[in-house]
Design a protein around this motif. Structure first.
Motif, PDB file in Angstrom:
ATOM      1  N   ILE A  29      44.484  67.202  50.492  1.00  0.00           N
ATOM      2  CA  ILE A  29      45.700  66.672  49.872  1.00  0.00           C
ATOM      3  C   ILE A  29      45.884  67.263  48.475  1.00  0.00           C
ATOM      4  CG2 ILE A  29      46.646  64.559  48.835  1.00  0.00           C
ATOM      5  CD1 ILE A  29      47.127  64.572  51.730  1.00  0.00           C
ATOM      6  N   ASP A  30      44.798  67.317  47.711  1.00  0.00           N
ATOM      7  CA  ASP A  30      44.874  67.870  46.358  1.00  0.00           C
ATOM      8  C   ASP A  30      45.282  69.339  46.389  1.00  0.00           C
ATOM      9  OD1 ASP A  30      44.126  65.417  45.500  1.00  0.00           O
ATOM     10  OD2 ASP A  30      42.071  65.927  44.967  1.00  0.00           O
ATOM     11  N   LEU A  31      44.758  70.043  47.381  1.00  0.00           N
ATOM     12  CA  LEU A  31      45.075  71.458  47.518  1.00  0.00           C
ATOM     13  C   LEU A  31      46.567  71.665  47.811  1.00  0.00           C
ATOM     14  CD1 LEU A  31      43.849  74.368  47.835  1.00  0.00           C
ATOM     15  CD2 LEU A  31      43.713  73.874  50.273  1.00  0.00           C
ATOM     16  N   PHE A  32      47.089  70.909  48.761  1.00  0.00           N
ATOM     17  CA  PHE A  32      48.514  71.010  49.082  1.00  0.00           C
ATOM     18  C   PHE A  32      49.368  70.607  47.881  1.00  0.00           C
ATOM     19  CE2 PHE A  32      47.477  70.602  53.775  1.00  0.00           C
ATOM     20  CZ  PHE A  32      47.835  71.904  54.062  1.00  0.00           C
ATOM     21  N   ASN A  33      48.902  69.596  47.177  1.00  0.00           N
ATOM     22  CA  ASN A  33      49.635  69.109  46.023  1.00  0.00           C
ATOM     23  C   ASN A  33      49.732  70.190  44.943  1.00  0.00           C
ATOM     24  OD1 ASN A  33      50.954  66.802  44.908  1.00  0.00           O
ATOM     25  ND2 ASN A  33      49.301  66.736  43.397  1.00  0.00           N
ATOM     26  N   GLY A  62      59.466  73.646  47.182  1.00  0.00           N
ATOM     27  CA  GLY A  62      58.457  72.839  46.503  1.00  0.00           C
ATOM     28  C   GLY A  62      58.427  71.375  46.902  1.00  0.00           C
ATOM     29  N   GLN A  63      59.255  71.008  47.870  1.00  0.00           N
ATOM     30  CA  GLN A  63      59.310  69.587  48.241  1.00  0.00           C
ATOM     31  C   GLN A  63      58.159  69.200  49.184  1.00  0.00           C
ATOM     32  OE1 GLN A  63      62.968  68.397  50.160  1.00  0.00           O
ATOM     33  NE2 GLN A  63      62.763  66.274  49.491  1.00  0.00           N
ATOM     34  N   ARG A  64      57.763  67.944  49.088  1.00  0.00           N
ATOM     35  CA  ARG A  64      56.689  67.434  49.953  1.00  0.00           C
ATOM     36  C   ARG A  64      57.254  66.392  50.908  1.00  0.00           C
ATOM     37  NH1 ARG A  64      54.429  67.349  44.762  1.00  0.00           N
ATOM     38  NH2 ARG A  64      54.673  65.075  44.660  1.00  0.00           N
ATOM     39  N   ILE A  65      57.339  66.804  52.168  1.00  0.00           N
ATOM     40  CA  ILE A  65      57.936  65.950  53.195  1.00  0.00           C
ATOM     41  C   ILE A  65      56.828  65.397  54.079  1.00  0.00           C
ATOM     42  CG2 ILE A  65      59.392  65.991  55.269  1.00  0.00           C
ATOM     43  CD1 ILE A  65      61.130  66.526  52.998  1.00  0.00           C
ATOM     44  N   GLY A  66      56.922  64.138  54.429  1.00  0.00           N
ATOM     45  CA  GLY A  66      55.965  63.563  55.364  1.00  0.00           C
ATOM     46  C   GLY A  66      56.634  63.167  56.664  1.00  0.00           C
ATOM     47  N   THR A  79      52.236  72.899  45.880  1.00  0.00           N
ATOM     48  CA  THR A  79      53.644  72.585  45.669  1.00  0.00           C
ATOM     49  C   THR A  79      53.973  72.613  44.187  1.00  0.00           C
ATOM     50  OG1 THR A  79      53.229  70.207  45.607  1.00  0.00           O
ATOM     51  CG2 THR A  79      53.796  71.139  47.728  1.00  0.00           C
ATOM     52  N   GLU A  80      53.037  72.155  43.367  1.00  0.00           N
ATOM     53  CA  GLU A  80      53.319  72.096  41.930  1.00  0.00           C
ATOM     54  C   GLU A  80      53.246  73.455  41.256  1.00  0.00           C
ATOM     55  OE1 GLU A  80      50.754  69.146  40.275  1.00  0.00           O
ATOM     56  OE2 GLU A  80      52.085  67.492  40.874  1.00  0.00           O
ATOM     57  N   GLU A  81      52.243  74.241  41.637  1.00  0.00           N
ATOM     58  CA  GLU A  81      52.027  75.495  40.914  1.00  0.00           C
ATOM     59  C   GLU A  81      52.740  76.689  41.535  1.00  0.00           C
ATOM     60  OE1 GLU A  81      47.817  75.945  40.427  1.00  0.00           O
ATOM     61  OE2 GLU A  81      47.670  74.097  39.236  1.00  0.00           O
ATOM     62  N   GLN A  82      52.931  76.650  42.850  1.00  0.00           N
ATOM     63  CA  GLN A  82      53.547  77.803  43.487  1.00  0.00           C
ATOM     64  C   GLN A  82      54.897  77.495  44.103  1.00  0.00           C
ATOM     65  OE1 GLN A  82      49.317  79.119  44.532  1.00  0.00           O
ATOM     66  NE2 GLN A  82      50.618  80.165  46.010  1.00  0.00           N
ATOM     67  N   GLY A  83      55.318  76.249  43.994  1.00  0.00           N
ATOM     68  CA  GLY A  83      56.606  75.873  44.552  1.00  0.00           C
ATOM     69  C   GLY A  83      56.663  75.952  46.066  1.00  0.00           C
ATOM     70  N   GLY A 126      50.072  59.015  48.887  1.00  0.00           N
ATOM     71  CA  GLY A 126      50.091  59.606  47.561  1.00  0.00           C
ATOM     72  C   GLY A 126      50.754  60.964  47.522  1.00  0.00           C
ATOM     73  N   PHE A 127      51.009  61.544  48.682  1.00  0.00           N
ATOM     74  CA  PHE A 127      51.438  62.934  48.736  1.00  0.00           C
ATOM     75  C   PHE A 127      52.943  63.116  48.917  1.00  0.00           C
ATOM     76  CE2 PHE A 127      52.207  66.843  51.167  1.00  0.00           C
ATOM     77  CZ  PHE A 127      51.762  67.767  50.242  1.00  0.00           C
ATOM     78  N   ALA A 128      53.473  62.466  49.941  1.00  0.00           N
ATOM     79  CA  ALA A 128      54.865  62.749  50.311  1.00  0.00           C
ATOM     80  C   ALA A 128      55.857  62.196  49.301  1.00  0.00           C
ATOM     81  CB  ALA A 128      55.151  62.171  51.696  1.00  0.00           C
ATOM     82  N   GLU A 129      56.977  62.916  49.133  1.00  0.00           N
ATOM     83  CA  GLU A 129      58.077  62.399  48.323  1.00  0.00           C
ATOM     84  C   GLU A 129      59.084  61.684  49.209  1.00  0.00           C
ATOM     85  OE1 GLU A 129      58.955  65.640  45.031  1.00  0.00           O
ATOM     86  OE2 GLU A 129      58.509  66.548  46.973  1.00  0.00           O
ATOM     87  N   ASP A 130      59.250  62.238  50.413  1.00  0.00           N
ATOM     88  CA  ASP A 130      60.166  61.642  51.385  1.00  0.00           C
ATOM     89  C   ASP A 130      59.429  61.492  52.700  1.00  0.00           C
ATOM     90  OD1 ASP A 130      63.168  62.034  50.206  1.00  0.00           O
ATOM     91  OD2 ASP A 130      61.795  63.616  49.545  1.00  0.00           O
ATOM     92  N   VAL A 131      59.680  60.397  53.381  1.00  0.00           N
ATOM     93  CA  VAL A 131      58.974  60.151  54.630  1.00  0.00           C
ATOM     94  C   VAL A 131      59.957  59.947  55.781  1.00  0.00           C
ATOM     95  CG1 VAL A 131      57.444  58.547  55.857  1.00  0.00           C
ATOM     96  CG2 VAL A 131      56.952  59.149  53.483  1.00  0.00           C
ATOM     97  N   TYR A 132      59.641  60.574  56.897  1.00  0.00           N
ATOM     98  CA  TYR A 132      60.398  60.377  58.131  1.00  0.00           C
ATOM     99  C   TYR A 132      59.472  59.731  59.147  1.00  0.00           C
ATOM    100  CZ  TYR A 132      63.726  63.576  56.021  1.00  0.00           C
ATOM    101  OH  TYR A 132      64.630  64.154  55.173  1.00  0.00           O
TER     102      TYR A 132
END
Ligand SMILES: Nc1ncnc2c1ncn2[C@@H]1O[C@H](COP(=O)(O)OP(=O)(O)OP(=O)(O)O)[C@@H](O)[C@H]1O
Ligand SMILES: Nc1ncnc2c1ncn2[C@@H]1O[C@H](COP(=O)(O)OP(=O)(O)OP(=O)(O)O)[C@@H](O)[C@H]1O
Ligand SMILES: [Mg+2]
Ligand SMILES: [Mg+2]
Lengths: 343, 280
Positions: free
Chosen positions: A206-210, A49-53, A213-217, A232-238
């Protein structure tokens, strides 16, 4: 849930372990101009469920890294470990890998034109993943219509039998996204999925991906060169430069307290819609190096306003400077973290 | 003040087979605007709104269905061969797609030099080479790229080749059709700064087409907003961005992302809430 996901798992997730762990990944190519090191020592992990950028300019190695994860790179030397649910994918037989692809891990290609078959209908291509897993034709079609609708293709019933050339660029990209999501994968690697889209559609994606991650992990690795779309999307950025991760941190750290001159340069290059209009943007001079021509020392030093003599000689390692709290590969990160920390 | 470019009631229809019950759809639907000497006018709108069609009609690369385009007072659509030739020199375009807009069989030096030679056939080889190299340096290409083919260049470099080719003939009007959309951020900024410099130093007039409102804000002092073939609003930068009048402009500005995680997350939540409200 469609079909039986367990069947596709090469191994159960070991309790508490990350979904994906990439260790010391190196990818190189043998070319007529010599050896090209496209990805140099990539390390990161992704939780369920993590959002990586991943951000970086053209040629920084984003797609090569993503395709290495997907096991679809041809003619490359790959070393390191890609551990998915506890199994090293680099040691996996192609048969197993194929079962995983498009099913438990899926990839949204950067270029929808080259990834879609021009002589097969959109519906046929989007539903393929399901049909390959013996989902009944009627159910596969229903799921396809549903996913086409979710990615914002209007009137999917009528569009189902269209060919790629009957779709606009943005619609093709959405069809690619539909194809990647239809198997309800646990990890989606999206390679610049919004680049050729209008802002409005970008926001929808972006909303779709979001939501995913939230609803389906679902975990998402979002690759882009666009720091605005990522914000607005990523939690962690590389941040990647010339095949290397040069800075990585929680998203807010990167955007508000970056300690790497390249990241700071990227942020300064972006024209803003609010605030004062600048006389000129603080563009980074020059351009990214050719992969056959990576400068010695810090690969960014010829373009860097902070560069000193040691930068030309010694390659900085990715580490947390004394006064800082996140990873950066720069000899001046200590200085920058003192400066930016006091803000 | 006399406009350098005057577009009046321009219409472009693409006839198509099929249902014509509701008439032929218009890619451009009766638009009028002017571009004044030395200014940068931005033309923004979403994909399919008719921006590129407008550019192509202005340059008479496409024949408009009706309407009038005047360049420095003379009607482009009624120009004779000679007038058209000099118009084609004075009004240059940089295309949207840096991949398909350069002839793959021509060397970069020749691509940039071609226009100079057409409009000045007596120029010596050495002079031509010098001028081309000067252009290459101006846009930040290395002179040793002279003999390379376009395929050996990245998108950003190709776009610079396109700009160098356009500027090489010293045009009065430069139409840029999404010149930075496909480029890296750091290179985008270089090209925007470059255009800004050209505008200030050469007094170049620019019609800058983009779907990205932030980019346009940086370069253009006046902005026209296009939707479905119509110009919804045209005004000064301060009006468009601080006090937009048309709901379409307002919605377009509201959705531009910024490299600011806190405000972007807030907007994401806002969008989610408004979607929930829409559903019964
Ligand atoms: N098959 C190959 N053989 C040799 N070099 C390659 C090959 N594939 C990629 N490269 C090189 O590896 C480097 C990284 O390429 P990659 O496609 O990963 O960049 P990217 O970060 O995805 O860029 P973009 O933003 O343009 O998509 C580039 O310099 C590219 O030229
Ligand atoms: N040669 C053509 N034949 C038929 N329709 C066309 C043709 N060229 C453009 N159109 C249509 O005219 C409309 C406007 O297209 P245009 O290319 O001008 O849009 P645009 O604003 O430049 O979009 P983008 O931002 O995607 O480049 C679109 O609906 C397009 O499908
Ligand atoms: Mg790529
Ligand atoms: Mg266009």
């Amino acid at each position: 849930m469609i079909g039986n996901k367990i069947e596709s798992k090469v191994a159960p997730t070991h309790a508490g372990g990350p979904l994906l762990e990439v260790k010391n990944l190196k990818v190189s190519f043998e070319t007529v101009n010599g050896r090209v090191l496209a990805v140099n020592d990539l390390n990161f992990s992704v939780q369920t469920g993590q959002r990586i950028g991943i951000v970086g300019e053209s040629g920084s190695g984003k797609s090569v890294a993503a395709q290495a994860l997907m096991g679809i790179l041809r003619g490359a030397d790959i070393s390191g470990e890609i551990i998915f649910r506890g199994t090293n994918l680099l040691e996996l037989e192609e048969d197993h890998y194929r079962k995983l692809r498009g099913w438990d891990i899926s990839y949204v290609f950067q270029d929808p034109l080259s990834a879609l078959d021009p002589i097969r209908t959109i519906g046929d291509q989007v539903s393929q993943v399901l049909r390959l897993r013996n989902v009944k034709a009627a159910e596969a079609k229903n799921k396809t219509l549903e996913i086409l609708d979710r990615v914002g293709i209007k009137d999917p019933q009528r569009r189902y039998n269209d060919y790629p050339h009957q779709f606009s660029g943005g619609m093709r990209q959405r069809a690619m996204i539909a194809m990647a999501l239809i198997g309800e994968p646990s990890l989606v690697i999206a390679d610049e999925p919004t680049t050729s889209l209008d802002v409005r559609v970008q926001a929808q994606v972006i909303d779709l991906f979001n939501k995913l991650t939230e609803e389906q992990g679902t975990a998402v690795i979002f690759i882009t060169h666009d720091l605005s779309i990522m914000a607005g999307f990523a939690e962690d950025v590389y941040v990647m430069y010339a095949g290397n991760i040069v800075e990585s941190a929680k998203t807010d750290e990167i955007y508000y307290r970056s300690i790497h001159p390249y990241t700071l340069g990227l942020l300064g290059s972006i024209p803003r819609i609010r605030g004062p209009v600048l006389k000129s943007l603080t563009a980074i001079k020059g351009k990214p190096p050719a992969p056959t021509d990576i400068p010695p020392g810090c690969p960014f030093h010829p373009r860097c306003t902070y560069a000193s003599s040691e930068c030309a000689e010694l390659k900085p390692t990715l580490q947390i400077p004394k006064s800082g709290n996140h990873l950066s590969a720069c000899h001046h990160s200590e200085l920058l973290s003192q400066k930016n920390g006091s803000r | 003040m006399q406009p350098i470019l005057d577009v009046e009631n321009l219409v472009k229809e693409f006839p198509f087979k099929g249902d014509k019950k509701n008439g032929v759809p218009r890619a451009i639907d009766d638009i009028s605007f002017q571009v004044f000497e030395g200014e940068a006018l931005g033309l923004v709108g979403e994909s399919g709104s008719g921006k590129s069609t407008t550019a192509r009609c202005i340059l008479h690369l496409l024949k408009p269905t009706s309407g009038k385009v005047s360049f420095q007072g003379s009607n482009v659509l009624e120009m004779n061969k000679n007038e058209l030739k000099s118009f084609r020199k004075d009004a240059q375009i940089v295309f949207q797609d840096p991949y398909s807009s350069l002839d793959p069989r021509m060397k970069v030096g020749d691509i940039i030099g071609e226009g100079i030679e057409i409009h000045n056939p007596k120029i010596s080889k050495q002079e031509l080479r010098n001028e081309v190299i000067e252009m290459m340096e101006l846009v930040g290409l290395r002179p040793d790229h002279f003999n390379r083919y376009p395929r050996a260049f990245s998108g950003g470099e190709r776009q610079r080749i396109g700009i160098a080719r356009a500027l090489a003939v010293k045009p009065k009007l430069l139409i840029c059709d999404e010149p930075v959309a496909s480029l890296d951020v750091s290179i985008q900024a270089q090209i925007l700064n470059l255009l800004q410099k050209m505008k200030e130093e050469l007094g170049l007039t620019i019609l800058f087409i983009a779907h990205d409102l932030a980019t346009v804000r940086h370069l253009c002092t006046r902005i026209a907003v296009m939707e479905s073939g119509k110009i919804r609003e045209i005004g000064d930068r301060s009006q468009i961005y601080e006090n937009p009048q048309h709901p379409y402009t307002q919605s377009l500005i509201a959705i531009v992302p910024e490299p600011d995680p806190i405000s972007e997350r807030a907007r994401l939540v806002e969008r989610k809430l408004s979607k929930l409200k829409e559903q019964p």
